[in-house]
Design a protein around this motif. Sequence first.
Motif, mmCIF file in Angstrom:
data_model
loop_
_atom_site.group_PDB
_atom_site.id
_atom_site.type_symbol
_atom_site.label_atom_id
_atom_site.label_comp_id
_atom_site.label_asym_id
_atom_site.label_seq_id
_atom_site.Cartn_x
_atom_site.Cartn_y
_atom_site.Cartn_z
ATOM 1 N N ILE A 1 39.902 -0.994 91.507
ATOM 2 C CA ILE A 1 40.592 -1.637 90.382
ATOM 3 C C ILE A 1 39.733 -1.646 89.120
ATOM 4 C CG2 ILE A 1 41.976 -3.088 91.912
ATOM 5 C CD1 ILE A 1 40.108 -5.416 91.176
ATOM 6 N N SER A 2 38.606 -0.950 89.148
ATOM 7 C CA SER A 2 37.714 -0.958 87.981
ATOM 8 C C SER A 2 38.385 -0.372 86.744
ATOM 9 C CB SER A 2 36.420 -0.196 88.294
ATOM 10 O OG SER A 2 36.699 1.163 88.618
ATOM 11 N N LEU A 3 39.252 0.630 86.965
ATOM 12 C CA LEU A 3 39.960 1.197 85.807
ATOM 13 C C LEU A 3 40.844 0.156 85.140
ATOM 14 C CD1 LEU A 3 40.991 4.795 86.957
ATOM 15 C CD2 LEU A 3 39.322 4.168 85.206
ATOM 16 N N LEU A 4 41.535 -0.668 85.937
ATOM 17 C CA LEU A 4 42.396 -1.700 85.365
ATOM 18 C C LEU A 4 41.575 -2.785 84.675
ATOM 19 C CD1 LEU A 4 45.141 -2.146 88.121
ATOM 20 C CD2 LEU A 4 45.312 -0.923 85.947
ATOM 21 N N LYS A 5 40.378 -3.039 85.187
ATOM 22 C CA LYS A 5 39.522 -4.042 84.567
ATOM 23 C C LYS A 5 39.067 -3.618 83.164
ATOM 24 C CE LYS A 5 38.945 -7.533 87.463
ATOM 25 N NZ LYS A 5 39.240 -8.927 87.046
ATOM 26 N N LYS A 6 39.159 -2.307 82.882
ATOM 27 C CA LYS A 6 38.786 -1.818 81.555
ATOM 28 C C LYS A 6 39.850 -2.115 80.510
ATOM 29 C CE LYS A 6 37.222 2.424 81.498
ATOM 30 N NZ LYS A 6 37.146 3.869 81.831
ATOM 31 N N VAL A 7 41.066 -2.505 80.995
ATOM 32 C CA VAL A 7 42.162 -2.808 80.072
ATOM 33 C C VAL A 7 41.995 -4.244 79.587
ATOM 34 C CG1 VAL A 7 44.650 -3.002 79.811
ATOM 35 C CG2 VAL A 7 43.680 -1.194 81.261
ATOM 36 N N PRO A 8 41.777 -4.472 78.286
ATOM 37 C CA PRO A 8 41.461 -5.819 77.777
ATOM 38 C C PRO A 8 42.425 -6.908 78.234
ATOM 39 C CG PRO A 8 41.127 -4.197 76.046
ATOM 40 C CD PRO A 8 41.741 -3.465 77.199
ATOM 41 N N VAL A 9 43.742 -6.659 78.190
ATOM 42 C CA VAL A 9 44.699 -7.726 78.501
ATOM 43 C C VAL A 9 44.738 -8.057 79.985
ATOM 44 C CG1 VAL A 9 46.157 -7.189 76.516
ATOM 45 C CG2 VAL A 9 46.654 -6.114 78.727
ATOM 46 N N LEU A 10 44.144 -7.197 80.833
ATOM 47 C CA LEU A 10 44.189 -7.415 82.279
ATOM 48 C C LEU A 10 42.882 -7.980 82.845
ATOM 49 C CD1 LEU A 10 46.021 -4.146 83.447
ATOM 50 C CD2 LEU A 10 47.035 -6.393 82.955
ATOM 51 N N TRP B 1 47.476 -5.408 93.858
ATOM 52 C CA TRP B 1 48.915 -5.214 94.129
ATOM 53 C C TRP B 1 49.499 -4.221 93.119
ATOM 54 C CZ3 TRP B 1 53.069 -5.847 90.929
ATOM 55 C CH2 TRP B 1 54.343 -5.712 91.519
ATOM 56 N N LEU B 2 49.147 -4.404 91.823
ATOM 57 C CA LEU B 2 49.650 -3.515 90.778
ATOM 58 C C LEU B 2 49.235 -2.081 91.064
ATOM 59 C CD1 LEU B 2 51.106 -3.431 87.980
ATOM 60 C CD2 LEU B 2 48.859 -3.658 86.931
ATOM 61 N N LEU B 3 47.986 -1.918 91.492
ATOM 62 C CA LEU B 3 47.476 -0.585 91.778
ATOM 63 C C LEU B 3 48.182 0.033 92.984
ATOM 64 C CD1 LEU B 3 45.324 1.113 90.368
ATOM 65 C CD2 LEU B 3 43.667 0.307 92.061
ATOM 66 N N ASP C 1 43.353 -9.799 93.280
ATOM 67 C CA ASP C 1 44.389 -9.480 94.260
ATOM 68 C C ASP C 1 45.677 -9.016 93.591
ATOM 69 O OD1 ASP C 1 44.674 -12.171 93.311
ATOM 70 O OD2 ASP C 1 46.128 -12.541 94.917
ATOM 71 N N GLN C 2 45.965 -9.559 92.376
ATOM 72 C CA GLN C 2 47.176 -9.154 91.657
ATOM 73 C C GLN C 2 46.989 -7.756 91.051
ATOM 74 O OE1 GLN C 2 48.997 -12.157 89.163
ATOM 75 N NE2 GLN C 2 48.044 -13.823 90.351
#
Length: 465
Positions: free
Chosen positions: A4-13, A23-25, A19-20
């Motif tokens: 999920i590190s890629l999603l953590k790079k998205v500021p709003v996320l 789930w998104l991933l 865990d959420q």
Amino acid sequence: MSDISLLKKVPVLRDVPDDQLQWLLDQSQTSHYKPGDYLFSKGDEIDKLQIIVEGEFSIKIEQNGEFRSVATMKEGDLTGNLPYSRAGSAFGYADASAPSTVISVHKDKFKEMIREHHELTTILVHTMTSRVREFTKQQQQNEKLVSLGKLSAGLAHELNNPASAMTRSARELKEHLSLLPENFKNVISIRMSDEQVDHVNDLLFKKVEEYGSRTLSLSDRSSQEDEIADWLEDRGFEDGYEMADVFVEFGFSEEDMDVISENVSEKDIPSVVGWLYSVMTTEKLVIEIEDSAERISGLVTSVKSYSHMDKSSDFGPVDIGKGISTTITMLNHKLKQKQITADLDIPENLSQITAHPGQLNQVWTNLIDNAIDAMDQNGLLKITAEENLEYLIVHIIDSGSGIPEEVKSQIFDPFFTTKGIGEGTGLGLDSVARIIRAHKADISVQSEPGKTDFRVCFSKNNKSK
């Protein structure tokens, strides 16, 4: 993909629980794009949440076969569908301008997201509302810039004409006044009785008072100039035709010149006629300067009225006729360029409506400007207004070629335009429709070759805020 590190790079996320995000991933599909690949194209259904985790996309719209870039999406941006979004289909194209990676989640997963993952849902809904707010703000700014662009060039032209005339007249007046000391020597040498002076003065003051009140045909004016020029040259004036132009402009005839000769001795005629010419030239130049100043003042007043610089931005009583007339003044340069006749039939006692004056001026600007663009040389623009107990209705009618039936249903869509790049943004009628809706009013169009009629209907009981 389980990282999920890629999603953590998205500021709003960043603050969404892991865990959420997992789930998104788990519900997502990861896609890679080479430069030039399309993320979406015009007309594609917006049915996925798309998260740009790497790269960049350029959003473009098409106008008459040409593309115009309107925005850029970069790493960390979200696009596509979001929870509670009513987006239908894409209005433009998004192509990768660098190698890019996008994570997509189909809208079918949104119900589970809303039910089970509240923090994620809240963040995405907040993102959607912020996106709508920013888009609306940017769109309104674009609309203002478009309106300003439509008016600025013409306004500069309209202001330049009287300003140039004023400068020219002031320069001529300065040169003319520099000759007064020499003329003064000739004047003080004149020998006339009080009665003779009164005759000449009365004639002069009468002509000055009547200045501009009569119009001669070109042939009549030419004939009178010839007669007075001959009269002057017979009495030794070398610049007879130059002087005759001013005498005729003030309404002098050959008979009037004879009145002067009857009351002035022959040796004093050059001095008296020279003095009359000097007075009338000064008067003429001062009047030209005054007229130019009044034109500039009138244009400034129109600009202030159009922009409502002296008033608040709240809804209040609005005079429809005054707003339309002011807009016609602001667009007068375009009417003159095409020699279009503007026929305004708006009753003076038309009821006022509750509206936002600045926004309504944007409506009139867009509708009238489009009407002018739709017409060829020597067209007819007709604007009428009527009312009954419940409604006030404005018609803006042009004599252009009409709106093709196949595009009539699209003319109020954002970014739709039949004009080429640099000629229109496609925001004009979209802006009109949005403002009309905000006023709880209605706009419709009927079009056929030779007549396009935009009808704007306001409720007289509108209480918009």
